[in-house]
Write a protein that holds these residues in place. Structure first.
Motif, short mmCIF file in Angstrom:
data_model
loop_
_atom_site.label_atom_id
_atom_site.label_comp_id
_atom_site.label_asym_id
_atom_site.label_seq_id
_atom_site.Cartn_x
_atom_site.Cartn_y
_atom_site.Cartn_z
N PRO A 99 0.77 -1.15 0.02
CA PRO A 99 0.11 0.19 0.08
C PRO A 99 0.86 1.37 -0.06
N LEU A 100 1.99 1.24 0.62
CA LEU A 100 2.83 2.34 0.63
C LEU A 100 3.44 2.86 -0.79
N LEU A 101 3.72 1.84 -1.61
CA LEU A 101 4.07 2.08 -2.77
C LEU A 101 3.11 2.64 -3.68
N PHE A 102 1.71 1.94 -3.48
CA PHE A 102 0.59 2.77 -4.17
C PHE A 102 0.39 4.17 -3.73
N LEU B 115 2.23 6.29 -2.55
CA LEU B 115 3.30 7.38 -2.80
C LEU B 115 3.28 7.61 -4.26
N ALA B 116 2.84 6.39 -5.09
CA ALA B 116 2.68 6.53 -6.32
C ALA B 116 1.60 7.61 -6.66
N GLU C 125 0.48 9.81 -5.01
CA GLU C 125 0.90 11.18 -4.53
C GLU C 125 1.70 11.83 -5.81
N ALA C 126 2.54 10.83 -6.32
CA ALA C 126 3.37 11.59 -7.08
C ALA C 126 2.53 11.81 -8.56
N PHE C 127 1.78 10.88 -8.92
CA PHE C 127 1.16 10.86 -10.00
C PHE C 127 0.15 12.10 -10.23
N LYS D 58 -1.58 15.03 -9.58
CA LYS D 58 -1.40 16.47 -8.91
C LYS D 58 -2.44 17.18 -9.17
N LYS E 158 -6.99 22.40 -4.83
CA LYS E 158 -6.47 21.79 -3.65
C LYS E 158 -7.53 21.09 -2.99
N LEU F 190 3.67 11.01 7.90
CA LEU F 190 4.56 10.99 6.81
C LEU F 190 4.46 12.24 5.85
N GLY F 191 3.47 12.92 6.07
CA GLY F 191 3.27 14.20 5.26
C GLY F 191 2.53 13.74 4.19
N LEU F 192 1.66 12.46 4.35
CA LEU F 192 0.97 12.30 3.00
C LEU F 192 -0.78 12.57 3.19
N ALA G 238 -3.70 18.33 2.45
CA ALA G 238 -2.56 19.22 2.33
C ALA G 238 -2.88 20.49 3.15
N LEU H 103 5.57 6.18 -12.94
CA LEU H 103 5.95 7.26 -11.99
C LEU H 103 6.63 8.56 -12.71
N PRO H 104 6.24 9.86 -12.43
CA PRO H 104 6.83 10.92 -12.87
C PRO H 104 8.22 11.07 -12.40
N ILE I 69 11.66 4.55 -3.34
CA ILE I 69 10.34 5.32 -4.23
C ILE I 69 10.77 6.81 -4.50
N PRO J 294 7.74 17.77 3.34
CA PRO J 294 6.88 17.28 4.45
C PRO J 294 7.94 17.30 5.52
#
Lengths: 328, 387, 348, 314, 551
Positions: free
Chosen positions: A166-169, A171-172, A174-176, A178, A182, A265-267, A270, D30-31, D274, E388
Motif C-alpha cells: 500500500p505504501l508504494l501505491f 506514494l505513487a 501522490e506522485a502521479f 497532482k 487543492k 509521513l506528510g501524506l 494538504a 511514475l513521473p 520510491i 514534508p
C-alpha cells in the motif's frame, strides 16, 4: 437426517448459542458457518432480534460517534474561530475561556482545529469505507454467490490488490496525481483509502456471502424463479449487511488511525487544512510536546474516543450479528 | 455414606449396594435469563436401581436434557440455580464441589451425548479422546491406555479399531461417531450411564444398531442407564421404566409395559398417538397435539399441559395436579386421567363443546382450524410453538 | 445409467413428472461423488411419491435435481410436458414456479431478515403479480390456510417463530404460486413428534384441497407410509424398490426395504422384531460397490450380485424391485392384508 | 494435501506474476527520472542519454520488463542505480528488522492475548473479562505512532532503559538487539494484542459452550486441561486468520515505527527507493513484499488446514 | 538545498547532491560554511576544544542526519554527512582553517602561476593509504581524471583543461581561465583523494581506501558506519580514539532522543528548539554555526520562479518581501536563537554591507500587492510549497497568513524532495519553494546558482531564473580577481542585486549545531599540519580526527 431440536429456553446448549441450524447445514457450509452462528455468550433466550439488543454501551458509543459526526457537519455553523486563523499573541496557551482547549504553536484555536480537523478525517474514513464497501461488497456478493470461476478470478484479484504494498501505491498516487485544485486533495486520499479498503471488505463480505448463499432460503428463492439480482439484493444482502456494517465501522476507526500515520509521513490532506492526523502529527513533535503538551493531548484523546466509539459499535454489532473477523 | 478420605471420594461397590444407585429428590434447575427465571427442571424426583434402565421422554423443551445434566452435576455457572438432591450410591453428589464431581464423572457416572458431531472434539484425534480419560482418570500409561482404547472400540463394534484411533471425528460416519462416543463413556467403567438422545442424529438403520449396542453394554457391565429421548418408539422396547416429562416436571412415571398398557396422563397418550405407525394404513390422519409447550419463564397456572389437553377442565387451569399413584410404580399427575370415568366425561364434554384440543385429538378434519388455537406471539423465539 | 432400468415407469399420458436416468454428481476429480446414479420414476397428477432411504442415499439430491436447483449431469426430467433439463435460464425460471420445494430446516429456509408477509408474498413479487396490497392479501390467505394468524404473524421475522411455525410459513410460501408439484425435502425430520403430526396433517389437507402432486422425501418409513401413494426406496444413489406403501410394509421385495422396515422402532412394548436390520455403514459414494450396491450389507448377497447390477423388475403387480433375489418372487401371491393391529387406545 | 499445496503454489505464481507487472508499470510510469537523482539536475543531455542506456532504461518498456523478469527468475533482483548495492543485499539488511519486529510483536501479542483470553472466556462478563475487554479497546484505539513517542520519552530519554533508536543485528549482539527492538515491538504489539484477545475470547466463549467441552468435563478432566487441550485449538482459527492479516499489513505498516525508531527495515527502504526513483530497488522490494504477503497468507491457510482437520479435503 | 531537516527522504544528498552536481562541487555542501563557531553552550568557555591532556583510547558513537550513497568522490552525492565521513576515511588536498582560508592539507603546497591559470601542487611525502600503497602524483592524477570524467563532478573542474604529474610528488593543473579560488575547490568533494585500489574496484564506492585517520570496518547502509583508528596516519599522534561508530538518524526528534538516551555521544542538528534545550543542559556541550562570519552562511529562504506570473512581476516580489515578517517567524520557530537575515552574508563578515533588502512593512507590502493586482487579473495567486516536515509546514502556514493578509491568494502544500528538486530544475509546476542553500567559504563556489547562463534552457541551475548582467559581471570578477578588496566589492554587488531582484526571500541563517555529551572532548578542534586550527564546525560538517574522551 433427523436432527433437530430447536432447543428451547432452558436447555443448556442454548446457554451458549442459539442452535438454530442443523449439523447437516453446518457440514455443508463448513467452517464459515460455524463462525457465523457461534456467538458471544448469549442469554438463555438466545434471540438476536430483540429490540435494544445492542445494549447500553452501543448506544453510548453511537451517541459519542454521532456527536462527533454532528459537530463535524455543523462546524461551519458553530461559533468557532477559523481553524487556520493564527494569532501570534496567544501561542501555545493552555485552556482558557477564549480558547476552551487552548492554542497551538501558531496561536490557532485547538477546539476549532479539532472539530474542523475531524471533518476531513471523517470524510476520508467514512467515504472510503462506504465506497470500498460498495465496490468490494458488490464484487464479494457476486463472487460468493456465483462461485467457481468468477469467484476464483475476483478472489485472486483481491489478493493482488491486498498484496500490493500500500505504501508504494499511496506514494505513487501522490506522485502521479497532482490535482489542479487543492480541494481535490481530500478526494485523492479518499481514493487511496478506498483502494486499500475495498479488497479487505471484499474478503469479509465474500465469506459472509458464501455462508449465506448456501442457506436454504436462497435455494428456496431460486426455486421460486427469483432472478439473480433479486436474490442478491433481497435475500443475501440483508443478511451480509449487518456483518459488513460492523466491519465497516471498525474499518472507519482503522482509517482514522491510518490517516494519522499518513499525516506522520506528510501524506495526508494538504496544508493548511487540519485533520486529526495532521493535528497529532504537528503536536506530537518533540518541540511542541515540550512547549505545549496539551496540544497533543486533545487530538489524541479525540481520536482515541472516536476510535473507541467506532470499535465498540462495530464490536457490538458483530457480536449481535455473529460475525468473526476470522472470516476475512 | 461414603466418607471422604484425603480428598478422595470413595464409593461402595455397586454389587454391594443395597439401595437404589440413584435417588433424585425434588430436583430443580433454573436458569437466570434476561426475561426471568427459566424453570427448566422443576421439582423432579425418581429413583433408579442398579442395572435398570429408565427412559425419560418428552418434547423438546420439556427439560429432559437439563434433567440428565443436572443429575450429573454438569450444569455450573452463576446463572444456574439449583435445588434438591441427587444421591448416587448413597452419596449426595449434588452437594459436591466441581473438583469432587470430577472424581465422580466418567468413573461412576458417564454420559452419552445427543450429537456425536458436536460432542466429539472435531480437531482432536479419536485416539486421544478415548484415551485421555483412561490416562488422566485411571492413571494408565500411554501404551495401556491405547490397548484399552482399542479393546473398547472393538467392543462397541468399530472395525479395525487401531486404525481408527488416528482418525478425526469427521472422518467417521455418524453411526461410528456415536459408537466412539459410547466407547468414551464406557471407558472408565461407569456404573451409571446417562444417554441423552443418543440416536436422534442418526439414521433409523443406525439407530437400531446403537440402541442394541447400548443394551448389550448395559447387560455386560450391569450398568444402570437413563435413556433420554423424544421418541417413545425408542424407549418402548429398551427400558424398564419410563418417566414422561412435560414443562420441567415428570407428569407420568411407570414401568414400561404398564405405561403403554394403562396410560393415565393425557399428555403421554397424546404423544403416543401423534406418532405415525407403520401398522397404520396410509393417509390416516394423525392425532396432533395442538399448541406448543409452555414458556418456562411463565408457565401456566394449574396443570401445565392444560392449554393443549383434550381433557382439560376448569379445575386443571386452577390447581396443579399432584403426582398420584395408579398401581405399583405407576404415578401420574392429572385431575382427569385417561381411562377413568372423569377423564372420559371430560373428553366427551370437550368434544361436545368443540374445544379445539379435543377436536384435534380425534384427528378430525375440522381441526385444521387449529388455526383455531390463537397463535400466541412468542416473545423470544425458540420453543416449539403451535399456531 | 447402468442397470436401474425403467420397467417401473408407467406409460400413458397421465403422468405429471417423469424422471429418467437421472444422474447428479458433486465435486470433481478423484473426489467426485455420484450422489444420484441413474434413477427413473414418474408421478401421476395428484399422487404423492414418497422417497425413503438413509442419509447419503441421494434422496434429497434427487428432489433438488427435479426442481433443477442442482442441475443434473445426465438424464431427463419431463414435467408437465416440458423437458426441464434443457431449458434456458429464463424459461427455467418460469417453469420453476410450477415446482416448489419445502426444505428440511424450516428456520434456515426462511430469510431471517425479512418479515413473514414479505416472505410468503415473495414469489408473487418475483413475478410481479398484483399490487403489493393484493400480494399481501393473498399471502394472508395462504398463512391462514396453513394455520398461522396473518394479523399476528405477518409483521414478524422468522426468528420469532418455532420450527413448526416456520415450516407452516414455508408451506404457505411454496403454495402461493399454486404449483403443480410440491417437493418436500424432509419437511418434518427437524420437528418434534407432536409438531410433526400437525405438519403431516396440514400437508395432507392441502393436498386434498388443492390437488397438489407431491414428492415427499423422508428417512422415516412410518412418515412416508402415512403420506404416500407410492414409495420409492433409494440406496446409494439407486432405486431399490418402488411400490405402494402398504405392499412395502406387508411384503418388502428388496432386502434393503426389509432391513429398513426392521429398523423402525415401534412405540409398542414387545413389538421389537428379532431382526436388527442392517449392520455396518453406507459404503462410500465415491467408490460404490460393483454390481448391486447393496450387496456389501445384504444378508442374501450372492456372487452374481457383485458382478451384475440388477435391473428394476416387477415382482408383483405394481411392485418393482431391483434385486437378483427379490424377497417376493414374481407371481407369488401376497398374503391378504389382515386388519392392522390396533395399538391400545382406551378412548375413542 | 499435496495437490492442495500445488494448487496454492500455482496461485502464488500467478499472483506474483500479476503483481510483478503492476509493480513494474507503476514504478516506470511514475513521473521523475532516476538520472536526475543520479546526475543531479545538470543539463548535459548527452550524459543523461548515456546513463539511460547504461541503465537499460532506453529500451521499450516491455523489453525492460522481460529483462527484469528474466533476471529475477535467475535469482538476480537487480542493483540500486544510486548506491550500487544489490537489492538482495539491501533486503539482507532490511528484512531481518521486519522479521524480528513482526515475529516479535506477533509472538508477544499472542503470548499476552492467549492467557488473557483463556482467563476472560472462562468467566465471561465477570470482572476480569470486562476489565480485559475494556483495556483492549483502549489498546486498539491507541495508535502505534503515539505509543512510540510516549515510550521513547519515558523509557529512553527518561530512564535510559532502552535505546531511543537503532537496530543492532542479532548476530552482532543479542542483548543490544533485544534492547533495541523492545520498544518498537511493544508499540506494534499493542493493537495486535487487542485484536488477538478479542478474536480468541469470542471464539473461546463459543467453543466453551460446545458439547465436546461438556463432554470433556464429563470425563472428569480439569479445567486447565480442557482449556488448553480441547478448547484452544478449535478456537484459534479466527486468531490464526487474524494473524495472517495482521502480519500482512505489518509488512509495510511498520513504516511509521521504523521511521521513528530509525530502523532501516523493508518499508523504510522501500519509501526511500520510491523517493529516489531507484526503480530496480522499488521493483525488487515491492515484489518481495507482495510475494511475502501472499506466502504468509498461504502459510496461514496451510496452518488452518493443520489446525482444523475438517478442511483438509478442500 | 532545501532542507530544514528532511524528515522524509533519508538521504540529505538528494538536495545537496543536486546542488553539488551542478556546481560541480561547489557549493553548498561543501561550502556550508563559514566561520567561527561560537559557543552557546554554557558548560565550558570553549566547547568542542579540549582542555587538559588528550587521552588515548575509547570509541564514540555519532548521530548524523542522513546516510550517504557511497564513498566515491566521483560518483557519490556527499552532503554534510558525506563530507564528515570523507574527513574520517580520506584527506582532502586542502582544508579550511578557522580563519576561513584554504590551507594545504594532503598537499604540502598549492601554488598558482601569476595569472592563476596553472596551479602546482606538491604532495606530502610518506603518506600511505589504508591498503599500504603510497600517495603520489599518479594517484592524484588518476583521481582528478576520474572526477573530470564523471558527469556528476566533471563540471566542478570544468576550468581545468589538464592535470599532470611531472614528478612523484608534484601535480600540475592547467586551467582555461584564471581560477583564483581553486584552493577552496580542493577542500570540497573533488579534493578528497582515494587509493588506486578503490578507483579500480567496481564496488569502490562501498569500500573506501583512503589516507584518513580512520579506516572502514563496516558500512551498513542506513544503519551504521564503523571505523577504527589508522595506526599509520600521517599526522603524528592522532587519532586518539580507537574507533567511531556513525549512526544515520534522519528524524530530528529521534536523533535528539537518541542523544538524550545515551545512544549517541555526539550529534548534529539544526532544530532550534533542540539546540536551545540541549544548550541549556549541563550534560551537553554545544558548538553552533550561527555566528559564522566567514564566507556565506547556510541560508533558509524562499526561492521564487521569476519567469512565471505573477511572481515574474518584480512588484509582486517586492510586495511579498515587505509583507514577510521574518522577525515574527524567528520568534515562532527560532527557539529564541534564530537569526533573521536580510543578506547573503552575516553582519561582521567582510562581504557584508547594507544591501537595501526590503524590511518588513506590511503597509508597503499591501500597497505593492494591490498595485500589482491590476496586472494580474485582480488577484495575486500562487502556490508556496515545502517538503514534508512539520516545522517547515508550520512555517509556510504562517507565511501564507502573512501574504494573504497582504492581499495575496496563497495556496500552500507539501512536495516530496525529489520532485521539488526536479521541478526547480525544470521550472515545471514551480512557483515558490522553501529552500536552504548558499553556505560557502568562498562565494565563488555559488557561481552557477546565480549566473545568468544557468538560468536558461530546459534545465536551469539558477532555479529562480533570475537574469542580471550585473550579477554575471560581479561573479566573473570574483572568480578571476586576486585582489581581496575587488572580490569583496564584487560579492557585495551580488548581494545588493539579489536584494533588488528578489529571486530569494531570506528567512534566516540556518541554525546548525553540534552537541556532545560532556565526556567527548575536542570535537571541534581538528588541527592542520601547518599548526593552525582547522575550521571547527562547518554547517553540518565536522572533522572528528582530534576527538578524545575524558577519563
Amino acid at each position: 437426517m433427523p436432527d433437530g431440536h430447536h432447543d428451547p429456553p432452558g436447555d443448556p446448549r442454548i446457554l451458549g448459542a442459539p442452535a438454530a441450524f442443523s449439523p447437516a447445514v453446518d457440514a455443508e457450509v463448513g467452517q464459515v458457518a460455524r463462525h457465523l452462528h457461534t456467538s458471544e455468550p448469549a442469554t438463555p433466550t438466545g434471540s438476536t432480534s430483540k429490540r435494544g439488543g445492542l445494549g447500553v454501551v452501543f448506544w453510548i458509543a453511537a451517541g459519542w460517534v454521532g456527536l462527533t459526526v454532528l459537530l463535524a457537519l455543523l462546524a461551519p455553523f458553530l461559533p468557532l474561530q477559523s481553524p487556520t486563523f493564527q494569532d501570534y499573541s496567544v501561542v501555545n496557551l493552555g485552556p482558557s475561556t477564549h480558547h476552551l482547549l487552548g492554542t497551538d504553536d501558531l496561536g490557532r484555536d485547538m477546539l476549532s482545529r479539532i472539530i474542523w480537523g475531524s471533518r476531513d478525517s471523517l470524510v476520508i474514513s467514512i467515504v472510503s469505507v462506504v465506497v470500498g464497501m460498495l465496490i468490494g461488497g458488490s464484487a464479494a456478493m457476486v463472487a460468493g454467490y456465483w462461485g467457481r470461476k468468477v469467484d476464483a478470478v475476483l478472489n485472486a484479484a483481491s489478493f493482488v490488490v491486498l498484496a500490493f504494498p500500500p505504501l508504494l501505491f499511496i506514494l505513487a498516487v501522490e506522485a502521479f496525481w497532482k490535482p489542479p485544485l487543492k480541494s481535490i486533495e481530500l478526494w485523492k486520499l479518499v481514493v487511496m483509502f478506498t483502494v486499500v479498503a475495498a479488497p479487505q471488505l471484499f474478503r469479509v463480505m465474500r465469506a459472509s456471502t458464501l455462508a449465506v448463499s448456501n442457506r436454504e432460503f436462497v435455494v428456496a428463492a431460486r426455486s421460486m424463479g427469483a432472478s439473480t439480482w433479486r436474490i442478491l439484493t433481497r435475500e443475501i444482502l440483508p443478511n451480509v449487511l449487518p456483518a459488513a456494517l460492523s466491519f465497516a465501522l471498525i474499518g472507519i476507526a482503522l482509517a482514522v488511525i491510518i490517516e494519522g500515520a499518513l499525516a506522520f509521513l506528510g501524506l495526508s490532506v494538504a496544508l493548511p487544512t487540519p485533520t486529526l492526523g495532521n493535528l497529532i502529527n504537528e503536536a506530537a513533535q518533540i518541540y511542541n510536546l515540550k512547549a505545549n503538551p496539551t496540544a497533543a493531548l486533545w487530538p489524541s484523546l479525540y481520536i482515541f474516543f472516536l476510535v473507541v466509539g467506532l470499535n465498540l459499535m462495530g464490536d457490538r454489532l458483530r457480536s449481535t450479528f455473529d460475525v468473526r473477523e476470522g472470516n476475512l | 455414606m461414603s466418607p471422604k478420605a484425603d480428598g478422595q471420594l470413595r464409593f461402595p461397590d455397586v454389587a454391594d449396594l443395597n439401595g437404589p444407585i440413584l435417588e433424585v429428590e425434588n430436583l430443580t434447575t433454573h436458569f437466570q435469563s434476561d426475561r426471568g427465571l427459566v424453570r427448566a427442571v422443576d421439582g423432579v424426583s425418581f429413583t433408579l436401581d442398579r442395572g435398570r434402565t429408565l427412559g425419560v421422554v418428552g418434547e423438546s423443551g420439556s427439560g429432559k436434557t437439563v434433567l440428565s445434566r443436572s443429575v450429573m452435576g454438569l450444569l455450573q455457572g452463576n446463572r444456574v440455580v439449583k435445588g434438591g438432591t441427587v444421591r448416587y450410591a448413597g452419596h449426595e453428589i449434588s452437594a459436591l464441589s466441581p473438583a469432587e464431581l470430577r472424581q465422580v464423572w466418567a468413573v461412576q457416572i458417564a454420559m452419552v451425548f445427543q450429537d456425536p458431531m458436536t460432542a466429539l472434539n472435531p480437531v482432536v484425534r479419536i485416539g486421544r479422546q478415548v484415551t485421555e480419560g483412561l490416562r488422566i482418570r485411571l492413571g494408565l500409561d500411554r501404551k495401556a491406555a491405547t490397548e484399552t482404547a482399542v479393546a473398547l472400540l472393538e467392543s462397541v463394534g468399530i472395525p479395525s479399531p487401531a486404525a481408527r484411533l488416528r482418525n478425526y471425528p469427521h472422518e467417521l460416519s455418524g453411526g461410528m461417531r456415536q459408537r466412539v462416543m459410547i466407547a468414551i463413556a464406557l471407558a472408565c467403567g461407569p456404573k451409571l450411564l446417562l444417554a441423552d438422545e443418543p440416536t436422534t442424529g442418526l439414521d433409523v438403520t443406525v439407530q437400531a444398531q446403537i440402541l442394541d449396542l447400548l443394551g448389550e453394554q448395559q447387560q455386560e457391565r450391569s450398568m444402570a442407564m437413563i435413556l433420554v429421548t423424544h421418541d417413545l418408539g425408542v424407549v418402548a422396547n429398551r427400558t424398564d421404566e419410563i418417566a414422561v416429562m412435560y414443562a420441567g416436571k415428570i407428569v407420568e412415571k411407570a414401568p414400561t409395559t404398564e405405561l403403554f398398557a394403562h396410560t393415565r396422563m393425557p399428555y403421554t397418550e397424546a404423544l403416543l398417538r401423534s406418532i405415525p405407525r407403520l401398522t397404520d394404513p396410509s393417509h390416516m390422519r394423525l392425532r396432533a397435539i395442538p399448541g406448543r409447550p409452555p414458556d418456562l419463564v411463565n408457565p401456566p397456572a394449574g396443570c401445565r399441559f392444560a392449554p393443549r389437553c383434550p381433557y382439560v377442565q376448569e379445575q386443571c387451569r386452577q390447581a396443579e395436579p399432584p403426582l398420584r399413584n395408579a398401581g405399583p410404580g405407576h404415578q401420574f399427575a392429572c385431575w382427569f386421567p385417561v381411562g377413568s370415568s372423569e377423564g372420559e366425561q371430560a373428553l366427551a364434554y370437550n368434544l361436545h363443546h368443540k374445544v379445539p384440543a379435543a377436536l384435534a385429538f380425534t384427528g378430525t378434519r375440522a381441526d385444521n382450524a387449529l388455526a383455531a388455537v390463537p397463535p400466541e406471539p412468542t416473545p423470544t423465539g425458540d420453543g416449539e410453538v403451535a399456531s | 445409467m447402468t442397470g436401474g432400468g425403467t420397467a417401473h415407469l408407467r406409460s400413458g399420458q397421465d403422468i405429471l413428472l417423469r424422471v429418467q436416468d437421472l444422474e447428479v454428481s458433486f465435486g470433481s476429480g478423484p473426489h467426485r461423488v455420484q450422489a444420484v446414479s441413474g434413477i427413473s420414476f414418474d408421478v401421476a397428477p395428484g399422487e404423492t411419491l414418497g422417497v425413503v432411504g438413509e442419509s447419503g442415499c441421494g434422496k434429497s439430491t434427487t428432489g433438488r435435481a427435479v426442481a433443477q436447483v442442482h442441475r443434473p449431469d445426465a438424464g431427463t426430467v419431463r414435467f408437465d410436458g416440458t423437458e426441464l433439463t434443457t431449458l434456458g435460464s429464463r424459461e427455467l425460471r418460469q417453469a420453476r414456479t410450477k415446482v416448489q420445494m419445502i426444505f428440511q430446516d424450516p428456520i434456515s429456509s426462511l430469510n431471517p431478515r425479512r418479515r413473514i408477509l414479505d416472505i410468503v408474498s415473495e414469489p408473487l413479487a418475483i413475478w410481479g403479480l398484483g399490487t403489493k396490497e393484493e400480494r399481501h392479501r393473498k399471502a394472508a390467505t395462504m398463512l391462514e390456510a396453513v394455520g398461522i394468524d396473518p394479523a399476528q404473524a405477518g409483521g414478524r421475522r422468522p426468528t420469532e417463530f418455532s420450527g413448526g411455525q416456520c415450516q407452516r410459513i414455508s408451506i404457505a410460501r411454496a403454495l402461493i404460486l399454486e404449483p403443480k408439484l410440491l417437493i418436500c425435502d424432509e419437511p418434518v425430520s427437524a420437528l418434534d413428534v407432536s409438531v410433526q403430526a400437525q405438519i403431516l396433517n396440514l400437508l395432507q389437507d392441502l393436498k386434498e384441497e388443492r390437488a397438489i402432486t407431491m414428492v415427499f422425501i423422508a428417512h422415516d418409513l412410518a412418515v412416508v407410509k402415512n403420506v404416500s401413494d407410492r414409495v420409492a426406496v433409494m440406496y446409494l444413489g439407486k432405486l431399490c424398490e418402488l411400490t405402494t406403501p402398504d405392499a412395502l410394509y406387508r411384503q418388502p421385495a428388496h432386502p434393503y426395504s426389509e432391513a429398513l422396515l426392521a429398523s423402525i422402532p415401534e412405540p409398542v412394548p414387545g413389538s421389537e422384531r428379532g431382526h436388527t436390520g442392517l449392520t455396518g455403514d453406507l459404503p462410500s459414494p465415491i467408490d460404490p460397490p460393483s454390481g448391486c450396491r447393496f450387496r456389501t450389507r445384504c444378508p442374501y448377497a450372492q456372487e452374481l450380485c457383485a458382478r451384475e447390477e440388477p435391473p428394476m423388475a416387477e415382482v408383483a403387480p405394481g411392485q418393482f424391485a431391483a434385486c437378483h433375489f427379490p424377497l417376493v418372487k414374481p407371481g407369488q401371491v401376497l398374503p391378504e392384508p389382515g386388519p392392522a393391529p390396533e395399538p391400545p387406545r382406551p378412548v375413542l | 494435501m499435496w495437490s492442495y499445496l500445488g494448487k496454492r503454489l500455482a496461485q502464488l505464481v500467478v499472483i506474483a506474476f500479476v503483481i510483478s507487472i503492476l509493480v513494474f508499470l507503476l514504478v516506470h510510469l511514475l513521473p521523475g527520472d532516476p538520472t536526475v537523482t543520479i546526475l543531479g539536475p545538470s543539463d548535459t543531455h548527452q550524459a543523461r542519454q548515456e546513463l539511460l542506456k547504461q541503465l537499460g532504461l532506453d529500451k521499450p518498456l516491455y523489453e525492460q520488463y522481460f529483462i527484469w523478469l528474466w533476471n529475477i527468475l535467475q535469482g538476480n533482483l537487480g542493483q540500486s542505480f544510486l548506491t550500487h548495492e544489490t537489492v538482495a543485499s539491501a533486503v539482507g539488511h532490511a528484512a531481518p528488522i521486519d522479521i524480528e519486529l513482526i515475529i516479535g510483536s506477533q509472538l508477544v501479542a499472542v503470548l499476552v492475548a492467549v492467557p488473557l483470553a483463556l482467563l476472560a472466556a472462562l468467566r465471561p462478563n465477570r470482572a476480569f473479562d470486562r476489565s480485559a475487554t475494556t483495556t483492549t479497546f483502549g489498546l486498539l484505539s491507541f495508535p502505534s505512532y503515539v505509543a512510540g513517542v510516549l515510550m521513547v520519552d519515558a523509557f529512553a530519554v527518561g530512564i535510559h532503559l532502552f535505546p531511543a533508536s537503532g537496530f543492532t543485528p542479532i548476530t552482532q549482539s543479542l542483548t543490544q538487539n533485544l534492547r533495541g527492538v523492545t520498544m518498537p515491538i511493544i508499540a506494534l504489539t499493542l493493537g495486535s494484542v487487542a485484536i488477538y484477545f478479542r478474536l480468541l475470547r469470542a471464539d473461546l466463549i463459543a467453543t466453551l459452550q460446545e458439547d465436546f467441552v461438556t463432554m470433556a468435563r464429563a470425563k472428569g478432566l480439569s479445567t486447565r486441561y480442557i482449556l488448553t487441550r480441547h478448547a484452544l485449538r478449535p478456537s484459534s482459527f479466527a486468531l490464526l486468520a487474524g494473524a495472517g492479516i495482521s502480519i500482512g499489513s505489518l509488512l509495510t505498516g511498520t513504516f511509521v515505527i521504523e521511521y521513528y525508531f530509525n530502523m532501516a527495515g523493508m518499508a523504510a527502504t522501500l519509501v526511500d527507493a520510491i523517493q529516489q526513483r531507484d526503480y530496480l530497488v522499488v521493483q525488487g522490494l515491492a515484489l518481495i513484499i507482495s510475494v511475502a504477503y501472499v506466502i504468509i497468507n498461504m502459510v496461514v491457510d496451510f496452518l488452518l488446514t493443520l489446525l482444523d482437520p475438517r478442511i483438509r479435503r478442500a | 538545498m532545501t532542507r530544514f531537516g528532511d524528515r522524509y527522504g533519508r538521504r540529505e544528498f538528494l538536495s545537496r547532491g543536486a546542488s553539488l552536481t551542478a556546481l560541480g562541487i561547489g557549493g553548498t555542501v561543501l561550502g556550508a560554511c563559514g566561520t567561527s563557531s561560537s559557543s552557546s553552550g554554557k558548560v565550558s568557555a570553549h566547547p568542542g576544544i579540549g582542555s587538559g591532556t588528550p587521552r588515548r583510547g575509547g570509541t564514540i558513537t555519532v548521530g548524523v542526519a542522513s546516510d550517504i550513497d557511497g564513498f566515491s568522490p566521483a560518483s557519490s552525492h556527499w552532503d554534510a554527512t558525506g563530507l564528515t565521513y570523507a574527513n574520517v576515511v580520506f584527506d582532502s588536498l586542502t582544508a579550511i582553517a578557522n580563519d576561513g582560508t584554504a590551507r594545504p592539507f594532503l598537499a604540502q603546497s598549492v601554488t598558482p602561476n601569476s595569472d592563476y591559470t596553472v596551479w602546482t601542487l606538491t604532495l606530502r611525502p610518506n603518506v600511505v593509504f589504508h591498503d599500504g600503497s603510497p600517495l603520489n602524483g599518479a594517484v592524484v592524477v588518476a583521481n582528478i581524471n576520474a572526477l573530470r570524467a564523471s558527469p556528476l563532478t566533471g563540471q566542478a573542474l570544468s576550468p581545468v583543461t589538464s592535470v599532470t604529474s611531472p614528478s612523484t610528488l608534484t601535480v600540475v593543473f592547467t586551467m582555461s581561465a584564471p581560477f583564483v579560488p581553486f584552493p577552496y575547490a580542493l577542500s570540497t568533494q573533488v579534493g578528497y583523494i582515494v587509493g588506486l585500489s578503490q578507483l579500480a574496484d567496481k564496488n569502490g564506492s562501498q569500500n573506501p581506501v583512503g589516507t584518513g585517520p580512520f579506516s572502514i570496518v563496516n558500512w551498513t547502509q542506513n544503519n551504521e558506519f564503523v571505523v577504527k583508528a589508522n595506526p599509520h596516519y600521517w599526522q603524528p599522534g592522532i587519532p586518539y580514539l580507537d574507533g567511531i561508530t556513525f549512526k544515520p538518524i534522519v528524524a530530528d526528534a529521534t536523533r535528539e532522543n537518541t542523544l538524550r538516551s545515551g545512544g549517541v555521544d555526539l550529534m548534529v542538528t539544526r532544530d532550534p528548539t533542540a539546540i536551545v534545550d540541549l544548550g541549556s543542559d549541563s550534560q551537553y556541550q554545544q558548538v553552533s554555526a550561527l555566528d559564522q562570519k566567514i564566507g556565506e552562511p547556510d541560508m533558509d529562504f524562499i526561492v521564487l520562479n521569476t519567469t512565471v506570473a505573477p511572481l515574474s512581476d518584480l512588484t509582486v516580489r517586492q510586495g511579498l518581501a515587505y509583507s514577510l515578517d521574518v522577525v515574527t517567524l524567528g520568534k515562532l520557530f527560532g527557539g529564541g536563537i534564530s537569526k533573521p537575515s536580510t543578506s547573503l552574508f552575516q553582519e561582521g563578515s567582510p562581504y557584508y554591507a547594507p544591501n537595501g533588502y526590503p524590511e518588513f512593512d506590511l503597509t508597503k507590502g499591501k500597497a505593492l500587492i494591490s498595485q500589482a493586482k491590476a496586472n494580474h487579473g485582480g488577484s495575486i495567486s500562487f502556490s508556496l510549497e515545502t517538503i514534508p516536515d512539520p516545522k517547515l509546514e508550520a512555517a509556510v502556514q504562517a507565511i501564507q497568513q502573512m501574504w494573504n493578509q497582504a492581499g495575496c491568494d496563497v495556496t500552500i502544500g507539501t512536495i516530496q524532495q525529489v520532485d521539488l528538486i526536479q521541478n526547480m530544475a525544470t521550472g515545471i509546476n514551480f512557483q515558490a519553494y522553501t529552500s536552504e542553500q548558499f553556505g560557502a567559504f568562498d562565494p565563488d563556489l555559488n557561481y552557477v546558482w546565480w549566473d545568468s547562463s544557468s538560468a536558461k534552457g530546459p534545465i536551469a541551475l539558477n532555479f529562480a531564473r533570475n537574469q542580471d548582467p550585473q550579477i554575471d559581471a560581479a561573479l566573473t570578477l570574483g572568480r578571476t580577481s586576486a585582489d581581496p578588496a575587488t572580490r569583496i566589492k564584487a560579492y557585495q554587488t551580488v548581494d545588493q542585486r539579489l536584494a533588488a531582484d528578489l529571486p530569494y526571500l531570506w528567512l534566516r541563517i540556518a541554525p546548525w549545531s553540534m552537541t556532545a555529551s560532556t565526556k567527548v572532548q575536542n570535537f571541534a578542534n581538528a588541527g592542520l599540519p601547518d599548526g593552525s586550527h582547522g575550521f571547527p564546525f562547518n554547517g553540518g560538517v565536522f572533522n572528528p580526527t582530534a576527538i578524545w574522551l575524558q577519563g
